[in-house]
Design a protein around this motif. Structure first.
Motif, PDB file in Angstrom:
ATOM      1  N   ASN A  31       0.703  -0.993   0.037  1.00 18.94           N
ATOM      2  CA  ASN A  31      -0.193  -0.027  -0.004  1.00 18.94           C
ATOM      3  C   ASN A  31       0.991   1.290   0.461  1.00 18.94           C
ATOM      4  OD1 ASN A  31      -2.646  -1.143  -0.276  1.00 18.94           O
ATOM      5  ND2 ASN A  31      -2.939  -1.181   1.688  1.00 18.94           N
ATOM      6  N   SER A  32       1.867   1.181   0.713  1.00 16.18           N
ATOM      7  CA  SER A  32       3.054   2.328   0.400  1.00 16.18           C
ATOM      8  C   SER A  32       3.491   2.724  -0.815  1.00 16.18           C
ATOM      9  CB  SER A  32       4.174   2.705   1.451  1.00 16.18           C
ATOM     10  OG  SER A  32       4.927   1.726   1.202  1.00 16.18           O
ATOM     11  N   ARG A  33       3.591   1.556  -1.529  1.00 20.11           N
ATOM     12  CA  ARG A  33       4.173   1.877  -2.735  1.00 20.11           C
ATOM     13  C   ARG A  33       3.114   2.424  -4.251  1.00 20.11           C
ATOM     14  NH1 ARG A  33       7.622   0.845   0.222  1.00 20.11           N
ATOM     15  NH2 ARG A  33       7.431   3.346  -0.302  1.00 20.11           N
ATOM     16  N   LEU A  34       2.132   1.639  -3.041  1.00 20.38           N
ATOM     17  CA  LEU A  34       1.080   2.368  -4.302  1.00 20.38           C
ATOM     18  C   LEU A  34       0.402   3.740  -4.184  1.00 20.38           C
ATOM     19  CD1 LEU A  34      -1.507  -0.629  -3.862  1.00 20.38           C
ATOM     20  CD2 LEU A  34      -0.194   0.062  -6.501  1.00 20.38           C
ATOM     21  N   ARG A  35       0.376   4.505  -2.678  1.00 15.11           N
ATOM     22  CA  ARG A  35       0.148   5.260  -2.298  1.00 15.11           C
ATOM     23  C   ARG A  35       1.152   6.575  -3.074  1.00 15.11           C
ATOM     24  NH1 ARG A  35       0.217   4.293   1.247  1.00 15.11           N
ATOM     25  NH2 ARG A  35       0.237   4.001   3.205  1.00 15.11           N
ATOM     26  N   GLU A  36       2.851   5.820  -3.272  1.00 13.94           N
ATOM     27  CA  GLU A  36       3.687   6.977  -3.129  1.00 13.94           C
ATOM     28  C   GLU A  36       2.925   6.752  -5.812  1.00 13.94           C
ATOM     29  OE1 GLU A  36       7.374   4.572  -3.242  1.00 13.94           O
ATOM     30  OE2 GLU A  36       7.896   5.530  -1.084  1.00 13.94           O
ATOM     31  N   MET A  37       3.100   5.864  -5.797  1.00 13.93           N
ATOM     32  CA  MET A  37       2.965   5.663  -7.479  1.00 13.93           C
ATOM     33  C   MET A  37       1.013   6.845  -7.634  1.00 13.93           C
ATOM     34  SD  MET A  37       2.529   2.903  -9.884  1.00 13.93           S
ATOM     35  CE  MET A  37       1.435   1.590  -9.712  1.00 13.93           C
ATOM     36  N   PHE A  38       0.910   6.097  -6.840  1.00 10.25           N
ATOM     37  CA  PHE A  38      -0.978   7.313  -7.134  1.00 10.25           C
ATOM     38  C   PHE A  38      -0.503   9.164  -6.657  1.00 10.25           C
ATOM     39  CE2 PHE A  38      -2.327   3.720  -8.121  1.00 10.25           C
ATOM     40  CZ  PHE A  38      -2.467   2.886  -9.176  1.00 10.25           C
ATOM     41  N   ARG A  39       0.410   9.648  -6.100  1.00  9.25           N
ATOM     42  CA  ARG A  39       0.092  10.073  -6.064  1.00  9.25           C
ATOM     43  C   ARG A  39       1.134  10.976  -7.115  1.00  9.25           C
ATOM     44  NH1 ARG A  39       2.789  10.401   0.100  1.00  9.25           N
ATOM     45  NH2 ARG A  39       0.740  10.283   1.707  1.00  9.25           N
ATOM     46  N   TYR A  40       2.038  10.681  -7.464  1.00  4.85           N
ATOM     47  CA  TYR A  40       3.077  10.848  -8.723  1.00  4.85           C
ATOM     48  C   TYR A  40       2.054  11.480  -9.926  1.00  4.85           C
ATOM     49  CZ  TYR A  40       6.275  10.779 -13.006  1.00  4.85           C
ATOM     50  OH  TYR A  40       6.630  11.501 -13.183  1.00  4.85           O
ATOM     51  N   ARG A  41       0.755   9.882 -10.177  1.00  2.37           N
ATOM     52  CA  ARG A  41      -0.053   9.915 -10.879  1.00  2.37           C
ATOM     53  C   ARG A  41      -1.211  11.089 -10.965  1.00  2.37           C
ATOM     54  NH1 ARG A  41      -2.195   3.526 -12.957  1.00  2.37           N
ATOM     55  NH2 ARG A  41      -0.099   3.062 -13.955  1.00  2.37           N
ATOM     56  N   HIS A  42      -1.583  11.974  -9.760  1.00  5.70           N
ATOM     57  CA  HIS A  42      -2.258  12.250  -9.626  1.00  5.70           C
ATOM     58  C   HIS A  42      -1.354  13.515  -9.424  1.00  5.70           C
ATOM     59  CE1 HIS A  42      -5.903   9.883  -7.344  1.00  5.70           C
ATOM     60  NE2 HIS A  42      -5.220   9.370  -8.794  1.00  5.70           N
ATOM     61  N   ASP A  43      -0.372  13.754  -9.568  1.00  2.00           N
ATOM     62  CA  ASP A  43       0.153  14.978  -9.416  1.00  2.00           C
ATOM     63  C   ASP A  43       0.660  15.535 -11.397  1.00  2.00           C
ATOM     64  OD1 ASP A  43       0.488  15.442  -6.828  1.00  2.00           O
ATOM     65  OD2 ASP A  43       2.616  14.631  -6.625  1.00  2.00           O
ATOM     66  N   VAL A  44       0.912  13.751 -11.745  1.00  5.63           N
ATOM     67  CA  VAL A  44       1.326  14.770 -13.628  1.00  5.63           C
ATOM     68  C   VAL A  44      -0.109  15.172 -13.469  1.00  5.63           C
ATOM     69  CG1 VAL A  44       1.698  13.122 -15.316  1.00  5.63           C
ATOM     70  CG2 VAL A  44       3.296  12.741 -13.377  1.00  5.63           C
ATOM     71  N   THR A  45      -1.102  14.377 -13.811  1.00 11.73           N
ATOM     72  CA  THR A  45      -2.505  14.984 -14.259  1.00 11.73           C
ATOM     73  C   THR A  45      -2.878  16.314 -13.715  1.00 11.73           C
ATOM     74  OG1 THR A  45      -3.179  12.195 -13.696  1.00 11.73           O
ATOM     75  CG2 THR A  45      -5.007  13.930 -14.600  1.00 11.73           C
ATOM     76  N   GLN A  46      -2.442  16.365 -13.210  1.00 10.70           N
ATOM     77  CA  GLN A  46      -2.747  17.905 -11.797  1.00 10.70           C
ATOM     78  C   GLN A  46      -2.214  18.639 -13.487  1.00 10.70           C
ATOM     79  OE1 GLN A  46      -5.053  20.107 -11.017  1.00 10.70           O
ATOM     80  NE2 GLN A  46      -5.307  18.871  -9.628  1.00 10.70           N
ATOM     81  N   GLN A  47      -1.199  18.316 -12.740  1.00 14.00           N
ATOM     82  CA  GLN A  47       0.332  19.429 -13.774  1.00 14.00           C
ATOM     83  C   GLN A  47      -0.181  19.456 -15.410  1.00 14.00           C
ATOM     84  OE1 GLN A  47       2.634  21.745 -12.352  1.00 14.00           O
ATOM     85  NE2 GLN A  47       1.733  20.578 -10.644  1.00 14.00           N
ATOM     86  N   ALA A  48      -0.855  18.456 -16.080  1.00 10.01           N
ATOM     87  CA  ALA A  48      -1.052  18.532 -17.307  1.00 10.01           C
ATOM     88  C   ALA A  48      -2.114  18.917 -18.020  1.00 10.01           C
ATOM     89  CB  ALA A  48      -0.622  16.977 -18.039  1.00 10.01           C
ATOM     90  N   LEU A  49      -2.896  19.498 -17.035  1.00 11.23           N
ATOM     91  CA  LEU A  49      -4.186  19.978 -17.029  1.00 11.23           C
ATOM     92  C   LEU A  49      -4.573  21.111 -16.650  1.00 11.23           C
ATOM     93  CD1 LEU A  49      -6.907  16.629 -17.164  1.00 11.23           C
ATOM     94  CD2 LEU A  49      -5.721  18.064 -18.837  1.00 11.23           C
ATOM     95  N   LYS A  50      -3.761  21.982 -15.925  1.00 10.83           N
ATOM     96  CA  LYS A  50      -3.499  22.776 -14.584  1.00 10.83           C
ATOM     97  C   LYS A  50      -3.692  24.101 -16.070  1.00 10.83           C
ATOM     98  CE  LYS A  50       1.416  24.504 -14.626  1.00 10.83           C
ATOM     99  NZ  LYS A  50       2.447  24.459 -14.023  1.00 10.83           N
ATOM    100  N   HIS A  51      -3.719  24.255 -17.264  1.00 13.67           N
ATOM    101  CA  HIS A  51      -3.725  25.485 -18.105  1.00 13.67           C
ATOM    102  C   HIS A  51      -5.151  24.957 -18.219  1.00 13.67           C
ATOM    103  CE1 HIS A  51      -0.270  26.502 -16.895  1.00 13.67           C
ATOM    104  NE2 HIS A  51       0.448  26.148 -17.555  1.00 13.67           N
ATOM    105  N   HIS A  52      -6.445  23.937 -17.805  1.00 16.29           N
ATOM    106  CA  HIS A  52      -7.228  23.842 -19.016  1.00 16.29           C
ATOM    107  C   HIS A  52      -8.744  23.922 -17.707  1.00 16.29           C
ATOM    108  CE1 HIS A  52      -5.565  22.073 -22.164  1.00 16.29           C
ATOM    109  NE2 HIS A  52      -5.415  21.716 -21.198  1.00 16.29           N
ATOM    110  N   SER A  53      -8.177  24.659 -16.480  1.00 14.84           N
ATOM    111  CA  SER A  53      -9.753  25.299 -15.622  1.00 14.84           C
ATOM    112  C   SER A  53      -9.824  26.255 -15.569  1.00 14.84           C
ATOM    113  CB  SER A  53      -8.836  24.904 -13.914  1.00 14.84           C
ATOM    114  OG  SER A  53      -7.622  25.629 -13.927  1.00 14.84           O
TER     115      SER A  53
END
Length: 150
Positions: free
Chosen positions: A128-150
Protein backbone atom coordinates in the motif's frame (compact mmCIF):
# COMPACT_ATOMS: atom_id res chain seq x y z
CA UNK A 1 -8.41 -9.07 0.19
CA UNK A 2 -6.51 -5.79 0.49
CA UNK A 3 -7.76 -2.38 -0.58
CA UNK A 4 -6.11 0.85 -1.66
CA UNK A 5 -7.68 4.18 -2.58
CA UNK A 6 -6.26 7.52 -3.71
CA UNK A 7 -8.49 10.48 -4.54
CA UNK A 8 -7.58 13.96 -5.77
CA UNK A 9 -9.44 16.98 -7.05
CA UNK A 10 -8.15 17.74 -10.56
CA UNK A 11 -8.77 21.33 -11.61
CA UNK A 12 -10.16 20.51 -15.03
CA UNK A 13 -13.52 19.39 -16.42
CA UNK A 14 -14.26 15.66 -16.52
CA UNK A 15 -14.04 15.48 -20.33
CA UNK A 16 -10.48 16.84 -20.31
CA UNK A 17 -9.37 14.50 -17.51
CA UNK A 18 -10.82 11.58 -19.47
CA UNK A 19 -9.14 12.72 -22.71
CA UNK A 20 -5.83 13.00 -20.87
CA UNK A 21 -6.14 9.34 -19.87
CA UNK A 22 -6.96 8.34 -23.48
CA UNK A 23 -3.58 9.48 -24.84
CA UNK A 24 -1.57 6.71 -26.53
CA UNK A 25 1.53 7.43 -24.37
CA UNK A 26 -0.36 7.84 -21.07
CA UNK A 27 1.35 4.86 -19.42
CA UNK A 28 4.75 6.43 -20.07
CA UNK A 29 3.57 9.74 -18.62
CA UNK A 30 2.07 8.16 -15.50
CA UNK A 31 4.85 5.70 -14.65
CA UNK A 32 7.11 7.14 -11.94
CA UNK A 33 10.70 7.31 -13.24
CA UNK A 34 12.10 5.64 -10.11
CA UNK A 35 9.99 2.50 -10.50
CA UNK A 36 11.61 -0.55 -12.13
CA UNK A 37 8.84 -0.86 -14.73
CA UNK A 38 9.11 -1.26 -18.48
CA UNK A 39 6.01 -0.73 -20.63
CA UNK A 40 5.94 -3.54 -23.19
CA UNK A 41 2.68 -2.82 -25.03
CA UNK A 42 -0.66 -1.08 -24.91
CA UNK A 43 -3.39 -2.31 -27.24
CA UNK A 44 -6.57 -0.29 -27.38
CA UNK A 45 -7.45 2.80 -25.42
CA UNK A 46 -9.68 2.69 -22.37
CA UNK A 47 -12.38 0.50 -23.91
CA UNK A 48 -13.31 -3.02 -22.80
CA UNK A 49 -10.73 -5.49 -24.07
CA UNK A 50 -7.80 -3.06 -24.11
CA UNK A 51 -4.55 -4.67 -22.92
CA UNK A 52 -1.54 -3.24 -21.12
CA UNK A 53 1.62 -5.29 -20.59
CA UNK A 54 4.49 -4.38 -18.30
CA UNK A 55 7.77 -5.90 -17.20
CA UNK A 56 8.47 -5.33 -13.53
CA UNK A 57 11.91 -5.92 -12.09
CA UNK A 58 12.24 -7.53 -8.69
CA UNK A 59 15.99 -7.16 -8.35
CA UNK A 60 17.30 -9.03 -11.39
CA UNK A 61 14.13 -11.05 -11.85
CA UNK A 62 11.74 -9.88 -14.60
CA UNK A 63 8.02 -10.31 -13.89
CA UNK A 64 5.40 -9.97 -16.61
CA UNK A 65 2.19 -8.13 -15.71
CA UNK A 66 -0.74 -8.04 -18.14
CA UNK A 67 -4.00 -6.20 -17.45
CA UNK A 68 -7.21 -6.16 -19.48
CA UNK A 69 -9.90 -3.49 -19.35
CA UNK A 70 -13.14 -5.17 -18.29
CA UNK A 71 -15.47 -2.16 -17.95
CA UNK A 72 -15.66 1.28 -19.51
CA UNK A 73 -18.21 4.06 -19.00
CA UNK A 74 -16.83 7.23 -20.67
CA UNK A 75 -16.12 9.75 -19.21
CA UNK A 76 -16.90 8.37 -15.75
CA UNK A 77 -14.96 5.17 -15.19
CA UNK A 78 -12.99 2.24 -16.46
CA UNK A 79 -11.74 -0.92 -14.78
CA UNK A 80 -8.72 -3.06 -15.47
CA UNK A 81 -7.98 -6.50 -14.06
CA UNK A 82 -4.75 -8.45 -13.93
CA UNK A 83 -4.84 -11.47 -16.20
CA UNK A 84 -1.18 -12.38 -15.67
CA UNK A 85 1.12 -11.07 -12.99
CA UNK A 86 2.48 -11.13 -9.49
CA UNK A 87 -0.80 -10.74 -7.60
CA UNK A 88 -3.28 -13.44 -6.74
CA UNK A 89 -5.92 -10.99 -7.97
CA UNK A 90 -5.98 -7.28 -8.89
CA UNK A 91 -8.90 -5.07 -9.89
CA UNK A 92 -8.26 -1.37 -10.47
CA UNK A 93 -11.23 1.02 -10.65
CA UNK A 94 -10.56 4.43 -12.22
CA UNK A 95 -13.36 6.85 -11.29
CA UNK A 96 -13.92 10.36 -12.70
CA UNK A 97 -16.58 12.38 -10.85
CA UNK A 98 -17.50 15.98 -11.74
CA UNK A 99 -17.32 18.47 -8.87
CA UNK A 100 -18.40 21.81 -10.28
CA UNK A 101 -15.84 22.75 -12.98
CA UNK A 102 -13.36 20.22 -11.57
CA UNK A 103 -13.04 16.43 -11.47
CA UNK A 104 -12.58 14.07 -8.55
CA UNK A 105 -10.11 11.42 -9.73
CA UNK A 106 -10.25 8.27 -7.62
CA UNK A 107 -8.16 5.14 -8.07
CA UNK A 108 -9.42 2.17 -6.06
CA UNK A 109 -7.62 -1.15 -6.10
CA UNK A 110 -8.79 -4.43 -4.61
CA UNK A 111 -6.05 -7.04 -4.59
CA UNK A 112 -4.82 -10.26 -3.08
CA UNK A 113 -1.19 -11.18 -2.60
CA UNK A 114 0.02 -14.70 -3.32
CA UNK A 115 0.54 -16.51 -0.03
CA UNK A 116 -2.80 -15.69 1.52
CA UNK A 117 -3.43 -13.97 4.83
CA UNK A 118 0.14 -14.33 6.10
CA UNK A 119 1.53 -12.58 3.02
CA UNK A 120 -1.13 -9.86 3.31
CA UNK A 121 -0.31 -9.36 6.99
CA UNK A 122 3.46 -9.23 6.31
CA UNK A 123 3.48 -7.28 3.04
CA UNK A 124 0.14 -5.46 2.75
CA UNK A 125 1.36 -2.26 4.41
CA UNK A 126 4.48 -2.18 2.25
CA UNK A 127 2.48 -2.73 -0.97
CA UNK A 128 0.00 0.00 0.00
CA UNK A 129 2.86 2.44 0.69
CA UNK A 130 4.30 1.73 -2.80
CA UNK A 131 0.83 2.26 -4.31
CA UNK A 132 0.45 5.54 -2.37
CA UNK A 133 3.77 6.82 -3.83
CA UNK A 134 2.80 5.78 -7.35
CA UNK A 135 -0.69 7.25 -7.30
CA UNK A 136 0.42 10.52 -5.71
CA UNK A 137 2.82 10.81 -8.63
CA UNK A 138 0.11 9.90 -11.18
CA UNK A 139 -2.38 12.38 -9.74
CA UNK A 140 0.29 15.12 -9.58
CA UNK A 141 1.22 14.50 -13.23
CA UNK A 142 -2.45 14.67 -14.21
CA UNK A 143 -2.96 17.89 -12.25
CA UNK A 144 0.13 19.51 -13.80
CA UNK A 145 -0.76 18.45 -17.33
CA UNK A 146 -4.25 19.91 -17.01
CA UNK A 147 -3.54 22.98 -14.88
CA UNK A 148 -4.00 25.37 -17.79
CA UNK A 149 -7.42 23.94 -18.62
CA UNK A 150 -9.31 25.01 -15.49
Amino acid sequence: MLHFEQSSLIKAPIEQVWQFHEQPDILHQLTPPWQPVQIIRRQGGLEVGAISEFRLWLGFVPITWVARHTQCDPPHSFVDEQILGPMQSWTHHHQFTPEGKHTRLTDRIDYELPGGLLAEWLLGGWVNSRLREMFRYRHDVTQQALKHHS
